[in-house]
Scaffold this motif. Structure first.
Motif, PDB file in Angstrom:
ATOM      1  N   MET A  82       0.824  -1.195  -0.035  1.00  0.00           N
ATOM      2  CA  MET A  82       0.138  -0.129   0.123  1.00  0.00           C
ATOM      3  C   MET A  82       0.874   1.330   0.002  1.00  0.00           C
ATOM      4  O   MET A  82       0.309   2.317  -0.597  1.00  0.00           O
ATOM      5  N   LEU A  83       1.970   1.318   0.780  1.00  0.00           N
ATOM      6  CA  LEU A  83       2.857   2.498   0.805  1.00  0.00           C
ATOM      7  C   LEU A  83       3.236   2.702  -0.731  1.00  0.00           C
ATOM      8  O   LEU A  83       2.896   3.836  -1.118  1.00  0.00           O
ATOM      9  N   HIS A  84       3.694   1.863  -1.439  1.00  0.00           N
ATOM     10  CA  HIS A  84       4.187   2.128  -2.866  1.00  0.00           C
ATOM     11  C   HIS A  84       3.164   2.507  -3.686  1.00  0.00           C
ATOM     12  O   HIS A  84       3.278   3.610  -4.348  1.00  0.00           O
ATOM     13  N   ARG A  85       2.028   1.598  -3.307  1.00  0.00           N
ATOM     14  CA  ARG A  85       0.921   2.174  -4.350  1.00  0.00           C
ATOM     15  C   ARG A  85       0.357   3.779  -4.105  1.00  0.00           C
ATOM     16  O   ARG A  85       0.174   4.659  -4.964  1.00  0.00           O
ATOM     17  N   PRO A 266      14.835  12.363  -4.081  1.00  0.00           N
ATOM     18  CA  PRO A 266      13.992  11.401  -2.999  1.00  0.00           C
ATOM     19  C   PRO A 266      12.716  11.371  -3.057  1.00  0.00           C
ATOM     20  O   PRO A 266      11.924  12.233  -3.734  1.00  0.00           O
ATOM     21  N   ALA A 267      12.210  10.389  -2.624  1.00  0.00           N
ATOM     22  CA  ALA A 267      10.643   9.925  -2.581  1.00  0.00           C
ATOM     23  C   ALA A 267      10.162  10.904  -1.580  1.00  0.00           C
ATOM     24  O   ALA A 267      10.961  11.018  -0.615  1.00  0.00           O
ATOM     25  N   GLN A 268       9.021  11.372  -1.751  1.00  0.00           N
ATOM     26  CA  GLN A 268       8.460  12.301  -0.985  1.00  0.00           C
ATOM     27  C   GLN A 268       6.950  12.147  -0.620  1.00  0.00           C
ATOM     28  O   GLN A 268       6.342  12.015  -1.655  1.00  0.00           O
ATOM     29  N   GLY A 269       6.332  11.944   0.506  1.00  0.00           N
ATOM     30  CA  GLY A 269       5.029  11.646   0.714  1.00  0.00           C
ATOM     31  C   GLY A 269       4.429  13.333   1.040  1.00  0.00           C
ATOM     32  O   GLY A 269       5.095  13.805   2.105  1.00  0.00           O
ATOM     33  N   ARG A 270       3.629  13.543   0.511  1.00  0.00           N
ATOM     34  CA  ARG A 270       2.709  14.921   0.983  1.00  0.00           C
ATOM     35  C   ARG A 270       1.652  14.822   1.972  1.00  0.00           C
ATOM     36  O   ARG A 270       1.587  15.391   2.638  1.00  0.00           O
ATOM     37  N   ASP A 271       1.019  13.526   1.790  1.00  0.00           N
ATOM     38  CA  ASP A 271      -0.050  13.198   2.640  1.00  0.00           C
ATOM     39  C   ASP A 271       0.654  12.848   4.068  1.00  0.00           C
ATOM     40  O   ASP A 271       1.690  12.180   3.888  1.00  0.00           O
ATOM     41  N   SER A 279       8.776   7.548   6.057  1.00  0.00           N
ATOM     42  CA  SER A 279       9.733   7.924   7.167  1.00  0.00           C
ATOM     43  C   SER A 279      10.001   6.650   8.120  1.00  0.00           C
ATOM     44  O   SER A 279      11.308   6.574   8.297  1.00  0.00           O
ATOM     45  N   GLN A 280       9.081   5.871   8.669  1.00  0.00           N
ATOM     46  CA  GLN A 280       9.672   4.772   9.149  1.00  0.00           C
ATOM     47  C   GLN A 280      10.144   3.557   8.453  1.00  0.00           C
ATOM     48  O   GLN A 280      10.991   2.906   9.011  1.00  0.00           O
ATOM     49  N   LYS A 281      10.037   3.493   7.034  1.00  0.00           N
ATOM     50  CA  LYS A 281      10.705   2.637   6.304  1.00  0.00           C
ATOM     51  C   LYS A 281      12.145   3.293   5.999  1.00  0.00           C
ATOM     52  O   LYS A 281      13.022   2.317   5.968  1.00  0.00           O
ATOM     53  N   THR A 282      12.556   4.429   6.078  1.00  0.00           N
ATOM     54  CA  THR A 282      13.934   4.777   5.785  1.00  0.00           C
ATOM     55  C   THR A 282      14.668   5.180   6.972  1.00  0.00           C
ATOM     56  O   THR A 282      15.726   5.153   6.991  1.00  0.00           O
ATOM     57  N   LEU A 283      13.907   5.426   8.099  1.00  0.00           N
ATOM     58  CA  LEU A 283      14.794   5.643   9.349  1.00  0.00           C
ATOM     59  C   LEU A 283      15.465   4.331   9.913  1.00  0.00           C
ATOM     60  O   LEU A 283      14.679   3.214   9.761  1.00  0.00           O
ATOM     61  N   PRO A 284      16.391   4.409  10.736  1.00  0.00           N
ATOM     62  CA  PRO A 284      17.132   3.293  11.223  1.00  0.00           C
ATOM     63  C   PRO A 284      16.044   2.695  12.565  1.00  0.00           C
ATOM     64  O   PRO A 284      15.347   3.810  13.024  1.00  0.00           O
ATOM     65  N   PRO A 285      16.237   1.571  12.862  1.00  0.00           N
ATOM     66  CA  PRO A 285      15.063   1.079  13.909  1.00  0.00           C
ATOM     67  C   PRO A 285      15.068   1.976  15.136  1.00  0.00           C
ATOM     68  O   PRO A 285      14.048   2.121  15.838  1.00  0.00           O
ATOM     69  N   SER A 286      16.254   2.569  15.514  1.00  0.00           N
ATOM     70  CA  SER A 286      16.183   3.230  16.944  1.00  0.00           C
ATOM     71  C   SER A 286      15.463   4.532  16.842  1.00  0.00           C
ATOM     72  O   SER A 286      15.056   5.119  17.883  1.00  0.00           O
ATOM     73  N   LEU A 287      15.217   5.120  15.617  1.00  0.00           N
ATOM     74  CA  LEU A 287      14.195   6.202  15.535  1.00  0.00           C
ATOM     75  C   LEU A 287      13.015   6.024  15.089  1.00  0.00           C
ATOM     76  O   LEU A 287      12.194   7.255  14.829  1.00  0.00           O
ATOM     77  N   ARG A 288      12.521   4.736  14.917  1.00  0.00           N
ATOM     78  CA  ARG A 288      11.116   4.486  14.116  1.00  0.00           C
ATOM     79  C   ARG A 288      10.248   4.776  15.672  1.00  0.00           C
ATOM     80  O   ARG A 288      10.677   4.450  16.706  1.00  0.00           O
ATOM     81  N   CYS A 289       9.061   5.349  15.449  1.00  0.00           N
ATOM     82  CA  CYS A 289       8.042   5.643  16.540  1.00  0.00           C
ATOM     83  C   CYS A 289       6.736   5.651  16.160  1.00  0.00           C
ATOM     84  O   CYS A 289       6.437   5.338  14.973  1.00  0.00           O
ATOM     85  N   SER A 290       5.801   6.014  17.195  1.00  0.00           N
ATOM     86  CA  SER A 290       4.423   6.106  17.038  1.00  0.00           C
ATOM     87  C   SER A 290       4.168   7.243  15.945  1.00  0.00           C
ATOM     88  O   SER A 290       4.793   8.170  16.159  1.00  0.00           O
ATOM     89  N   TYR A 291       3.125   7.312  15.220  1.00  0.00           N
ATOM     90  CA  TYR A 291       2.539   8.361  14.598  1.00  0.00           C
ATOM     91  C   TYR A 291       2.401   9.756  15.719  1.00  0.00           C
ATOM     92  O   TYR A 291       3.043  10.665  14.974  1.00  0.00           O
ATOM     93  N   ARG A 292       1.868   9.412  16.773  1.00  0.00           N
ATOM     94  CA  ARG A 292       1.931  10.790  17.564  1.00  0.00           C
ATOM     95  C   ARG A 292       3.104  11.297  17.940  1.00  0.00           C
ATOM     96  O   ARG A 292       3.541  12.615  17.754  1.00  0.00           O
ATOM     97  N   VAL A 293       4.261  10.380  18.241  1.00  0.00           N
ATOM     98  CA  VAL A 293       5.628  11.014  18.620  1.00  0.00           C
ATOM     99  C   VAL A 293       6.115  11.553  17.487  1.00  0.00           C
ATOM    100  O   VAL A 293       6.713  12.516  17.187  1.00  0.00           O
ATOM    101  N   TRP A 294       5.940  10.900  16.262  1.00  0.00           N
ATOM    102  CA  TRP A 294       6.565  11.420  14.931  1.00  0.00           C
ATOM    103  C   TRP A 294       5.908  12.780  14.568  1.00  0.00           C
ATOM    104  O   TRP A 294       6.714  13.470  14.252  1.00  0.00           O
ATOM    105  N   ARG A 295       4.714  12.869  14.830  1.00  0.00           N
ATOM    106  CA  ARG A 295       4.073  14.417  14.454  1.00  0.00           C
ATOM    107  C   ARG A 295       4.941  15.288  15.516  1.00  0.00           C
ATOM    108  O   ARG A 295       4.871  16.355  15.042  1.00  0.00           O
ATOM    109  N   GLN A 296       5.147  15.214  16.703  1.00  0.00           N
ATOM    110  CA  GLN A 296       5.597  15.987  17.758  1.00  0.00           C
ATOM    111  C   GLN A 296       6.959  16.122  17.264  1.00  0.00           C
ATOM    112  O   GLN A 296       7.231  17.562  17.338  1.00  0.00           O
TER     113      GLN A 296
END
Length: 328
Positions: A82-85, A266-271, A279-296
């Motif tokens: 779905m992300l690719h689509r 670079p691939a960019q999501g606008r939505d 972002s979660q796909k490209t970041l290293p595991p130590s920086l992956r987080c919930s949507y809420r934290v990512w928004r902050q």
């Protein structure tokens, strides 16, 4: 909206609101509800990051069918891809908003599957504005686009031959710009070197044949490095594009140079949801987080007004420490 969603497989409700209903969320919601009740549209809320995903039913595909376009069957989009689509749909929607005609992979496959010698694909190419010899587009732009011949001697207007036995590679979509065909590739998964070389050589042949004018690659950092190369102690280590003559050897690419047959960005999501998932796909595991934290974190980056892209900023040594202190 039904026609586009059917051609590209799916869009989100946020995409529908922004691109088809003037940015008015409530109008989009009501129209979608009406189409669902009429049996024209399905929705899925299974992927939290995506929000509401929309795709047409068989009845919706029939209702959206337009003269000149190939018939497409209804499909239920895979959640795994779905992300690719949705990234592909977003890129196509951005071009469409600028008045560029876009042709989906599904449409390309449909016309190239015809049991003929390429006449259906050529007729469709004329219809969507490709400068086929003798067409009004060729007269308007003063040039003509030629197909690539596959290993079986068949003219291919949308598929890119990649082998001697008639194998084809399909762009994620094509854009028709000034009568020329621009292939767009959304590459967010690193491919083995031999597979990528096969695709690149196919494109090289199509470019030299006067078929494909340009290939636009929208990629994740690992794919970007594979294509462009990388800086090293000794200077610059070439990537695949330099190996095939698309870039100068031993130099970092200068994408400000216009008219290159291959362009990487670079691939960019606008939505927001698509951007989060990418972002979660490209970041290293130590920086992956919930949507809420990512928004902050995104809000902190925006306040910083950093010249760095969000992911680059986030991966700086002291950024995470600072963010964690803000959250404590």
């Amino acid at each position: 909206m039904l026609e586009f969603a059917g051609a590209f497989g799916a869009i989100t409700l946020r995409h529908a609101a922004e691109h088809f209903y003037g940015g008015v969320w409530e109008t989009a919601r009501k129209r979608v509800q009406y189409m669902r009740e009429a049996g024209l549209l399905e929705r899925s809320d299974n992927l939290r990051w995506a929000g509401t995903v929309l795709y047409p039913t068989a009845a919706g595909m029939a209702a959206a069918a337009a003269p000149g376009f190939p018939e497409l069957r209804a499909l239920v989009p895979s959640e795994e891809r779905m992300l690719h689509r949705l990234l592909v749909a977003e890129a196509a929607l951005r071009m469409r908003a600028r008045g560029v005609r876009v042709v989906s992979e599904r449409q390309m496959r449909a016309v190239e599957r015809a049991n003929d010698s390429g006449q259906a694909a050529e007729a469709f190419a004329r219809f969507v504005g490709v400068a086929v010899a003798g067409s009004s587009a060729a007269d308007e732009f003063g040039m003509a686009v030629s197909p690539t011949m596959d290993g079986a001697g068949r003219a291919r207007w949308f598929g890119v031959p990649v082998g001697v036995a008639g194998e084809l590679h399909w762009p994620d979509f094509t854009a028709i710009v000034g009568g020329r065909i621009v292939a767009v590739e959304m590459e967010i998964t690193h491919k083995e070197r031999w597979r990528m070389l096969q695709v690149l050589r196919g494109y090289k042949m199509s470019i030299e044949a006067g078929h494909i004018a340009q290939v636009l690659w929208e990629v994740t950092p690992d794919v970007q490095m594979q294509l462009e190369g990388r800086r090293s102690v000794g200077g610059w280590d070439d990537g695949l594009l330099a190996d095939l003559g698309f870039l100068e050897s031993g130099q970092a690419p200068d994408w400000s140079v216009k008219g290159r047959p291959m362009v990487v960005r670079p691939a960019q999501g606008r939505d927001d949801g698509v951007r989060y998932a990418l972002s979660q796909k490209t970041l290293p595991p130590s920086l992956r987080c919930s949507y809420r934290v990512w928004r902050q974190w995104l809000q902190v980056w925006e306040r910083d007004d950093s010249a760095l892209e969000f992911e680059e900023w986030l991966m700086r040594p002291r950024t995470l420490q600072r963010l964690q202190s803000l959250g404590s």
